[in-house]
Write a protein that holds these residues in place. Structure first.
Motif, mmCIF file in Angstrom:
data_model
loop_
_atom_site.group_PDB
_atom_site.id
_atom_site.type_symbol
_atom_site.label_atom_id
_atom_site.label_comp_id
_atom_site.label_asym_id
_atom_site.label_seq_id
_atom_site.Cartn_x
_atom_site.Cartn_y
_atom_site.Cartn_z
ATOM 1 N N ARG A 1 52.536 36.371 8.175
ATOM 2 C CA ARG A 1 52.925 35.448 7.109
ATOM 3 C C ARG A 1 51.759 35.214 6.154
ATOM 4 O O ARG A 1 51.931 35.203 4.935
ATOM 5 C CB ARG A 1 53.385 34.117 7.706
ATOM 6 N N VAL B 1 53.011 36.638 14.240
ATOM 7 C CA VAL B 1 53.853 36.153 13.150
ATOM 8 C C VAL B 1 53.031 35.355 12.146
ATOM 9 O O VAL B 1 53.166 35.531 10.924
ATOM 10 C CB VAL B 1 55.012 35.307 13.713
ATOM 11 N N ASP B 2 52.169 34.489 12.629
ATOM 12 C CA ASP B 2 51.347 33.667 11.736
ATOM 13 C C ASP B 2 50.427 34.537 10.871
ATOM 14 O O ASP B 2 50.257 34.289 9.671
ATOM 15 C CB ASP B 2 50.508 32.678 12.543
ATOM 16 N N ARG C 1 53.281 36.563 20.363
ATOM 17 C CA ARG C 1 54.311 36.656 19.332
ATOM 18 C C ARG C 1 54.017 35.672 18.204
ATOM 19 O O ARG C 1 54.040 36.036 17.024
ATOM 20 C CB ARG C 1 55.687 36.379 19.938
ATOM 21 N N GLN C 2 53.731 34.441 18.542
ATOM 22 C CA GLN C 2 53.490 33.425 17.513
ATOM 23 C C GLN C 2 52.237 33.739 16.701
ATOM 24 O O GLN C 2 52.236 33.597 15.471
ATOM 25 C CB GLN C 2 53.341 32.036 18.160
ATOM 26 N N ALA C 3 51.190 34.209 17.360
ATOM 27 C CA ALA C 3 49.949 34.522 16.649
ATOM 28 C C ALA C 3 50.158 35.668 15.661
ATOM 29 O O ALA C 3 49.672 35.630 14.517
ATOM 30 C CB ALA C 3 48.851 34.881 17.649
ATOM 31 N N GLU D 1 65.259 32.923 16.579
ATOM 32 C CA GLU D 1 63.804 33.020 16.632
ATOM 33 C C GLU D 1 63.285 33.958 15.541
ATOM 34 O O GLU D 1 62.283 33.666 14.877
ATOM 35 C CB GLU D 1 63.383 33.529 18.011
ATOM 36 N N ALA E 1 60.987 32.990 12.189
ATOM 37 C CA ALA E 1 59.690 33.637 11.984
ATOM 38 C C ALA E 1 59.557 34.261 10.597
ATOM 39 O O ALA E 1 58.465 34.663 10.204
ATOM 40 C CB ALA E 1 59.479 34.708 13.047
ATOM 41 N N ARG F 1 54.863 34.961 24.669
ATOM 42 C CA ARG F 1 55.112 33.878 23.721
ATOM 43 C C ARG F 1 53.902 33.597 22.820
ATOM 44 O O ARG F 1 54.054 33.544 21.590
ATOM 45 C CB ARG F 1 55.560 32.612 24.459
ATOM 46 N N PRO F 2 52.708 33.382 23.360
ATOM 47 C CA PRO F 2 51.582 33.092 22.454
ATOM 48 C C PRO F 2 51.235 34.260 21.538
ATOM 49 O O PRO F 2 50.868 34.042 20.371
ATOM 50 C CB PRO F 2 50.429 32.762 23.409
#
Length: 381
Positions: free
Chosen positions: A224, A220-221, A216-218, A243, A247, A213-214
């Motif tokens: 972007r 994606v950020d 994946r978010q990092a 999800e 993203a 989870r962490p």
């Protein structure tokens, strides 16, 4: 390279129609397309064969086969990259996104060890002017691996990185909902006994709980912020698709269920499936068949994945299957659709002003066979 070339008496597969005619190339660009034969003596007569736009491959790990042609054999990376490039072009692929795995889910972590050599070899191939195809990088990020984020942050600054996919091959979900298929795949590939496989599953599941989870978010950020195209991977449920949409992903790679494919398509993600799935008549993992998605109108892009020549075979398969697609629509899955999905607006179809990336194909006894390939007007096969 001649400043002007004329290819005539060809069946031109354009974006929305098929016409018999002529294409004029000037300085690496398509100058003119006409539905009439050329009378210029120097024109190349294609004998009524097909002329297709060069194929655009978004996801192939074909280079790995040349880096490790047999278990325990490490091939010189420069030679491997040359052989890989030549095979792609011979299959009609003029633009390739070499898919490099970051974070290895295999017990031997061979992919992780050879990653720096692959990046260097591909870069050298382009710098030396030896590449026949145009090479970009597709970073495949296995978010359940401890070092994935660290390595991704090192590589993402490379200007060749134009696509990032986020993967999670944790057993019991996505590609491997059927745990027996997971065991079959990994035990067959890595020759693990039952006890080793049990230990591998426990370790991989624990890593996923910690990192997926962490990371994946990092990732994606970061994408972007850099405006790098993103793809989901193996989405199986409505939650997975939601999800991916949140993203900002634009491509849905290999959705494993009909529901996930339908939802992804409806939400604007371009659904990418493996061409081998079309050729073989189904998924080797026991998931949704690409042909079923094609018949439902929710297939957008084909990728050769592990078998480069499957792109052309799958195009013919889409065209000739029961209720088959028009040839321009089938060809678009390997040309125009992938080009637009990653923002390559200078290629992907036979039209004036675009790159002269072309494939001469002959129908021989019911099989499409590549005869010639041009990249930016230069004959490369």
């Amino acid at each position: 390279m001649a400043s002007e070339q004329i290819l005539t008496h060809a069946r031109l597969v354009l974006a929305h129609e098929e016409v018999r005619g002529t294409v004029v190339l000037r300085d690496g660009v398509i100058h003119d397309v006409s539905a009439s034969p050329s009378q210029v003596p120097a024109a190349q007569h294609l004998g009524g064969d097909y002329l297709l736009p060069g194929f655009i491959e978004l996801h192939t790990d074909n280079l790995e086969r040349y880096m490790n042609p047999r278990p325990g054999v490490d091939w010189p990376s420069a030679s491997a990259a040359l052989a890989h490039d030549a095979q792609l072009v011979s299959a009609g692929i003029t633009t390739v996104f070499d898919a490099l795995a970051i974070g290895d889910v295999g017990p031997q972590e061979k992919r992780l060890a050879q990653l720096p050599r692959m990046v260097q070899a591909l870069g050298q191939l382009m710098r030396d002017g030896l590449a026949r195809a145009d090479h970009f990088l597709h970073l495949r990020c296995e978010v359940s691996h401890a070092r994935t984020l660290e390595i991704f942050e090192e590589l993402v600054a490379d200007e060749r990185v134009r696509l990032v996919s986020v993967m999670d091959h944790t057993p019991g979900q996505r590609q491997f909902v059927q745990i027996e298929k997971y065991r079959e795949y990994f035990q067959g590939k890595y020759h693990l006994n039952d006890a080793q496989m049990d230990e591998f599953i426990v370790r991989h599941t624990a890593n996923a709980a910690c990192y997926s989870r962490p990371y994946r978010q990092a990732i994606v950020d970061i994408c972007r912020g850099r405006r790098v195209a993103m793809a989901s991977h193996d989405d199986a449920t409505a939650e997975h698709v939601a999800e991916s949409v949140a993203a900002g992903m634009t491509i849905a790679e290999f959705p494993t269920t009909r529901d996930a494919a339908d939802l992804s398509h409806a939400r604007g993600l371009k659904v990418l499936m493996g061409a081998p799935n079309i050729v073989r008549g189904g998924s080797h993992s026991g998931n949704i068949a690409a042909a079923d998605l094609a018949r439902a109108g929710v297939l957008d892009i084909l990728s050769s994945d592990y078998y480069p020549s499957s792109l052309l075979q799958a195009v013919r398969g889409l065209h000739t299957m029961e209720g088959g697609w028009r040839l321009p629509d089938a060809v678009a899955t390997v040309s125009l659709a992938p080009a637009r999905a990653v923002g390559l607006n200078d290629r992907g179809e036979i039209a004036p002003g675009l790159r002269a990336d072309l494939v001469h194909v002959r129908d021989v006894a019911g099989q499409f066979v590549v005869q010639q390939v041009w990249r930016q007007g230069q004959r490369v096969f």
